[in-house]
Design an enzyme around this catalytic site. Structure first.
Site, PDB file in Angstrom:
ATOM      1  CG  HIS A 154     -19.181 -26.441   0.741  1.00 11.00           C
ATOM      2  ND1 HIS A 154     -18.338 -25.632   1.491  1.00 11.00           N
ATOM      3  CD2 HIS A 154     -18.988 -27.583   0.768  1.00 11.00           C
ATOM      4  CE1 HIS A 154     -17.435 -26.455   1.746  1.00 11.00           C
ATOM      5  NE2 HIS A 154     -17.583 -27.779   1.221  1.00 11.00           N
ATOM      6  CG  ASP A 362     -24.322 -16.980   0.637  1.00 12.21           C
ATOM      7  OD1 ASP A 362     -23.841 -18.095   0.122  1.00 12.21           O
ATOM      8  OD2 ASP A 362     -23.853 -15.865   0.497  1.00 12.21           O
TER       9      ASP A 362
HETATM   10  C1  GDG Z   1     -20.106 -21.392  -1.306  1.00 12.97           C
HETATM   11  C2  GDG Z   1     -21.330 -21.011  -0.619  1.00 12.97           C
HETATM   12  C3  GDG Z   1     -20.291 -20.894   1.396  1.00 12.97           C
HETATM   13  C4  GDG Z   1     -14.644 -12.872  -3.009  1.00 12.97           C
HETATM   14  N1  GDG Z   1     -13.968 -12.061  -3.899  1.00 12.97           N
HETATM   15  C5  GDG Z   1     -12.671 -12.248  -4.110  1.00 12.97           C
HETATM   16  C6  GDG Z   1     -12.386 -13.157  -3.190  1.00 12.97           C
HETATM   17  N2  GDG Z   1     -13.752 -13.657  -2.839  1.00 12.97           N
HETATM   18  C7  GDG Z   1     -13.695 -14.648  -1.500  1.00 12.97           C
HETATM   19  C8  GDG Z   1     -14.258 -14.187  -0.552  1.00 12.97           C
HETATM   20  C9  GDG Z   1     -14.948 -15.374   0.233  1.00 12.97           C
HETATM   21  C10 GDG Z   1     -15.269 -16.390  -0.931  1.00 12.97           C
HETATM   22  O1  GDG Z   1     -14.430 -15.820  -1.873  1.00 12.97           O
HETATM   23  C11 GDG Z   1     -16.555 -16.380  -1.281  1.00 12.97           C
HETATM   24  O2  GDG Z   1     -17.197 -16.970  -0.164  1.00 12.97           O
HETATM   25  P1  GDG Z   1     -18.594 -17.112   0.176  1.00 12.97           P
HETATM   26  O3  GDG Z   1     -18.974 -17.760   1.326  1.00 12.97           O
HETATM   27  O4  GDG Z   1     -19.177 -15.550   0.348  1.00 12.97           O
HETATM   28  O5  GDG Z   1     -19.521 -17.443  -1.061  1.00 12.97           O
HETATM   29  P2  GDG Z   1     -19.594 -18.772  -2.279  1.00 12.97           P
HETATM   30  O6  GDG Z   1     -18.348 -18.386  -3.083  1.00 12.97           O
HETATM   31  O7  GDG Z   1     -20.758 -18.597  -2.916  1.00 12.97           O
HETATM   32  O8  GDG Z   1     -19.204 -19.893  -1.471  1.00 12.97           O
HETATM   33  C12 GDG Z   1     -21.295 -20.130   0.613  1.00 12.97           C
HETATM   34  C13 GDG Z   1     -19.091 -21.232   0.783  1.00 12.97           C
HETATM   35  O9  GDG Z   1     -19.166 -22.125  -0.353  1.00 12.97           O
HETATM   36  C14 GDG Z   1     -18.312 -21.950   1.899  1.00 12.97           C
HETATM   37  O10 GDG Z   1     -18.807 -23.285   2.304  1.00 12.97           O
HETATM   38  O11 GDG Z   1     -20.033 -19.992   2.600  1.00 12.97           O
HETATM   39  O12 GDG Z   1     -22.452 -19.987   1.234  1.00 12.97           O
HETATM   40  O13 GDG Z   1     -22.391 -20.435  -1.507  1.00 12.97           O
HETATM   41  O14 GDG Z   1     -13.905 -16.028   1.125  1.00 12.97           O
HETATM   42  O15 GDG Z   1     -13.322 -13.177   0.423  1.00 12.97           O
HETATM   43  N3  GDG Z   1     -11.155 -13.234  -2.783  1.00 12.97           N
HETATM   44  C15 GDG Z   1     -10.204 -12.772  -3.580  1.00 12.97           C
HETATM   45  N4  GDG Z   1     -10.334 -11.736  -4.349  1.00 12.97           N
HETATM   46  C16 GDG Z   1     -11.766 -11.464  -4.708  1.00 12.97           C
HETATM   47  O16 GDG Z   1     -11.778 -10.409  -5.590  1.00 12.97           O
HETATM   48  N5  GDG Z   1      -8.933 -13.037  -3.270  1.00 12.97           N
END
Ligand code: GDG
Length: 459
Positions: A154, A362
């Site tokens: 990921h 990322d």
């Molecule tokens: C890893 C990889 C890859 C965030 N704040 C809140 C909240 N979130 C949710 C977002 C989004 C998720 O968390 C974060 O996903 P990301 O992809 O931006 O980042 P990582 O957590 O680092 O994820 C990344 C991912 O895995 C999937 O393969 O894309 O590159 O690092 O869904 O909306 N959700 C809620 N409250 C918050 O305050 N409910």
């Protein structure tokens, strides 16, 4: 057809944890085939666990193991999150190498591999997730499993020049080649890994994404993860979303909203983003009193060194900007170190004029895809996206930026704020069509179809 067996450090055994991208994707797959999900229970115990806990929910079986305090420290906090996470995000400066931690990482991979292999039946499809389990393929072979094993990373995979700095790079690459198929988020990550195989491991390409290395045959492909696109678009139109939009609307008082939502992690480029916001207000006085930036940054992994410093840096930068520019009725940069409900986030995205997604590195980044799906098609906001997010390979109609170039980032935020409606609509339509088409179901199906189609097993 056999069962789908998923392995990831965190599972969705807790219903509340089913909101994230990985959790939704794996959960849907398991529900449709009736599968088993192995992972950490979330509990830390003093003595090595003698047995795993199982529970069933909606036809999915969870097999959960506790971590000992030593495993939690060495495997999870140290090797996974203080070595692999920084190195794979190109941050050698933040890595704290430790051979002791690697030994415990290896042992935990083997312990969970034994747990899984004991419960497998022939014909099962095994899908391993993420950097906590790079060695799981090899460990499962050692436990006697000969069937195919899929692995999806990921997070990014660094260039060989960075990966080689990891003292255990050869052992890790060797172990990864025991998977039948490895999926990366972007072509860049895939190419970094295959270049390492060719340059350092006498690997050979056989065409069609098939490689030979260490006497095994492996498929290596790009599978950019997607989101539940229609689900998120619907979430943005719920009452909860509207309530959140109304609440922030009262605070905005007609000002344009620029929004960022990121776990508080150094990979997300938050200090650079805050500096760019400061430069926006420095260089574009017409934005004073007319633009409000809101950054939501729920703390994560706060026990890992480096996160506390990040928090202090952000507090300082936000204080400087608000001290310089804030007024009795205007807070230029609001920074909220807490989490919000998914529907509330969707509502905030919908009324934002600009979405700021500017990680330094990322794997994919799901927030940018969520921002796109939440928009109102008649008046969409503009996505400002880091060229160093995996999503940049798909979302070329966003305003792509180098997040280190804070002056240019300030300029691009200004461009986004002043973009005419017809260009906003044009760009958004192109972005929406990709996010909706290559959604979470597409990702899961593409990966599992490839995994199930493999006719070979490693020799
Ligand atoms: C890893 C990889 C890859 C965030 N704040 C809140 C909240 N979130 C949710 C977002 C989004 C998720 O968390 C974060 O996903 P990301 O992809 O931006 O980042 P990582 O957590 O680092 O994820 C990344 C991912 O895995 C999937 O393969 O894309 O590159 O690092 O869904 O909306 N959700 C809620 N409250 C918050 O305050 N409910």
């Amino acid at each position: 057809m056999g069962r789908l067996i998923a392995i990831s450090n965190r599972t969705a055994a807790d219903r509340g944890a089913r909101a994230g991208g990985l959790a939704v994707a794996v959960w849907e797959s398991l529900k449709s085939t009736g599968g088993v999900w192995f992972g950490w229970s979330g509990d830390i115990v003093e003595q090595p666990p003698q047995c795993a806990r199982t529970l069933k929910d909606d036809g999915v079986e969870f097999v959960l193991t506790d971590l000992t305090a030593d495993e939690h420290e060495q495997f999870y906090l140290q090797y996974a999150n203080s070595v692999l996470w920084p190195v794979f995000h190109y941050r050698l400066d933040l890595a704290t190498f430790s051979s002791e931690a690697f030994q415990v990482y290896t042992d935990v991979n083997q312990r969970i591999a034994d747990l899984v292999t004991d419960r497998l039946c022939s014909g099962d499809t095994v899908w391993v997730h993420d950097y906590h389990f790079l060695l799981m393929g090899q460990a499962m072979r050692q436990s006697g499993w000969n069937g195919s094993i899929g692995f999806f990373l990921h997070i990014p995979f660094p260039p060989p020049e960075v990966f080689r700095a990891l003292p255990e790079h050869q052992e890790i690459a060797r172990a990864m080649c025991d998977y039948s198929i490895i999926g990366f988020q972007s072509d860049q990550d895939r190419c970094n890994f295959t270049r390492y195989l060719l340059e350092d491991c006498h690997g050979m390409t056989c065409g069609g994404g098939i490689y030979e290395a260490f006497g095994t045959t492996i498929k290596i492909e790009t599978y950019p993860i997607g989101i539940d696109a229609t689900g998120f678009a619907d979430a943005a139109k719920t009452e909860t979303a509207q309530d959140a939009a109304d609440r922030i609307g009262r605070f905005l008082g007609g000002r344009k909203l620029v929004i960022g939502v990121d776990r508080m992690d150094y990979s997300k480029g938050l200090p650079e983003r805050f500096k760019a916001v400061g430069q926006l207000f420095d260089e574009y006085p017409e934005t004073h009193g007319r633009v409000s930036v809101t950054q939501i940054a729920p703390p994560s992994r706060s026990k890992v060194d480096g996160y506390r410093e990040l928090r202090q840096t952000l507090d300082g930068l936000a204080g400087r900007i608000n001290g310089d520019y804030g007024d009795l009725d205007w807070i230029p940069l609001r920074y909220l170190a807490r989490s919000y409900d998914r529907e509330e986030l969707a509502g905030l995205f919908r009324i934002a004029r600009v979405g700021l997604v500017t990680p330094l590195r990322d794997g994919m980044n799901l927030v940018c895809k969520e921002f796109i799906m939440a928009q109102d098609e008649s008046d969409p906001g503009v996505l400002v996206l880091s060229e160093f997010a995996g999503a940049a390979e798909q979302l070329k109609d966003a305003l792509l930026v180098n997040p280190h170039d804070t002056r240019n980032l300030a300029h691009v935020i200004h461009t986004a704020l002043t973009m005419p409606l017809d260009e906003r609509v044009h760009r958004w339509r192109a972005l929406r069509s990709i996010v909706a088409e290559q959604d979470i179901t597409w990702w899961r199906k593409t990966f599992l179809d490839d995994l199930n189609a493999l006719k070979f097993t490693p020799v």
